[in-house]
Scaffold this motif. Structure first.
Motif, PDB file in Angstrom:
ATOM      1  N   GLU A   2       0.853  -1.187   0.000  1.00 48.64           N
ATOM      2  CA  GLU A   2       0.000   0.000   0.000  1.00 48.64           C
ATOM      3  C   GLU A   2       0.891   1.241   0.000  1.00 48.64           C
ATOM      4  O   GLU A   2       1.850   1.322   0.781  1.00 48.64           O
ATOM      5  CB  GLU A   2      -0.901  -0.010   1.233  1.00 48.64           C
ATOM      6  N   VAL A   3       0.577   2.184  -0.884  1.00 46.51           N
ATOM      7  CA  VAL A   3       1.395   3.388  -0.977  1.00 46.51           C
ATOM      8  C   VAL A   3       0.526   4.639  -0.922  1.00 46.51           C
ATOM      9  O   VAL A   3      -0.684   4.583  -1.154  1.00 46.51           O
ATOM     10  CB  VAL A   3       2.234   3.400  -2.280  1.00 46.51           C
ATOM     11  N   GLU A   4       1.189   5.747  -0.622  1.00 43.01           N
ATOM     12  CA  GLU A   4       0.553   7.058  -0.616  1.00 43.01           C
ATOM     13  C   GLU A   4       1.328   7.966  -1.576  1.00 43.01           C
ATOM     14  O   GLU A   4       2.519   8.239  -1.361  1.00 43.01           O
ATOM     15  CB  GLU A   4       0.576   7.661   0.788  1.00 43.01           C
ATOM     16  N   PRO A   5       0.697   8.425  -2.669  1.00 38.67           N
ATOM     17  CA  PRO A   5       1.381   9.359  -3.567  1.00 38.67           C
ATOM     18  C   PRO A   5       1.654  10.677  -2.849  1.00 38.67           C
ATOM     19  O   PRO A   5       0.781  11.196  -2.152  1.00 38.67           O
ATOM     20  CB  PRO A   5       0.383   9.548  -4.715  1.00 38.67           C
ATOM     21  N   VAL A   6       2.865  11.207  -3.022  1.00 39.99           N
ATOM     22  CA  VAL A   6       3.227  12.444  -2.327  1.00 39.99           C
ATOM     23  C   VAL A   6       3.535  13.599  -3.279  1.00 39.99           C
ATOM     24  O   VAL A   6       3.408  14.755  -2.896  1.00 39.99           O
ATOM     25  CB  VAL A   6       4.421  12.223  -1.378  1.00 39.99           C
TER      26      VAL A   6
END
Length: 205
Positions: free
Chosen positions: A120-124
């Motif tokens: 799971e990733v969070e675009p920054v």
């Protein structure tokens, strides 16, 4: 052979597509249909694309012609970049794919990384918007914009998905064989420059 012919065919296709979308005169429509058929004959003459597959591709292209959009994730851990081995060609790329109707670029990249790499990733931030014509990719039937989003890991377990054979973090100077129709070594080198200098401005072709 010069690759200019493919760009010319793409332009012919675009003119024909726009003409068929907006023309009212039956004679103009006939001429645009002829132009589309001529461009198909050129593609069939100089490529190995299947005629039925080409018809399917063209039938899906209606309305005003625009570039296709792909979205890929740039994920770093311990000075290494996340890469996935594509099931389609056995070569390696950054996780991602075509933008989906109804999803934002952020939503697309989160979904693609989860499906292809298991995490799971969070675009920054947006690192780059690359026009595929301006980079060392092999010729493509479509005009493609590639969006590369820097992402942070939020959870999950690193594992291959339905469309990938393997997934791992790779060193800049020890990359596996690349799927250059998706990403090039020069582009990956650019992303490592962002790692060294987080204040670099977004690159837009």
């Amino acid at each position: 052979m010069s690759e200019n012919w493919l760009a010319w065919v793409q332009q012919m296709q675009g003119i024909a597509q726009a003409g068929l979308a907006y023309s009212k005169d039956k004679y103009d429509i006939e001429r645009f249909e002829q132009l589309r058929e001529l461009s198909k004959e050129i593609l069939l003459q100089y490529t190995k694309v299947d005629a039925n597959m080409l018809d399917t591709l063209l039938e899906g292209e209606v309305g005003y012609p625009t570039p296709k959009v792909a979205v890929r994730a740039v994920v770093f851990q311990e000075n290494k970049i996340l890469m996935v081995q594509e099931e389609q060609d056995g070569l390696w790329s950054l996780p991602g794919g075509w933008a989906d109707i109804g999803l934002s670029p952020r939503e697309v990249v989160v979904k693609e990384v989860k499906e292809e790499a298991g995490i799971e990733v969070e675009p920054v931030r947006l690192l780059a918007v690359f026009d595929q014509h301006h980079h060392d990719h092999p010729p493509s039937f479509f005009h493609i914009y590639n969006l590369y989003l820097l992402c942070e890991v939020k959870g999950g377990e690193l594992k291959a998905g339905m469309e990938t054979l393997d997934v791992q973090y790779c060193e800049q100077e020890n990359l596996p064989p690349l799927s250059v129709k998706r990403v090039t070594k020069a582009q990956i080198d650019t992303f490592f420059r962002f790692l060294e200098n987080p204040n670099m401005e977004t690159i837009i072709d």
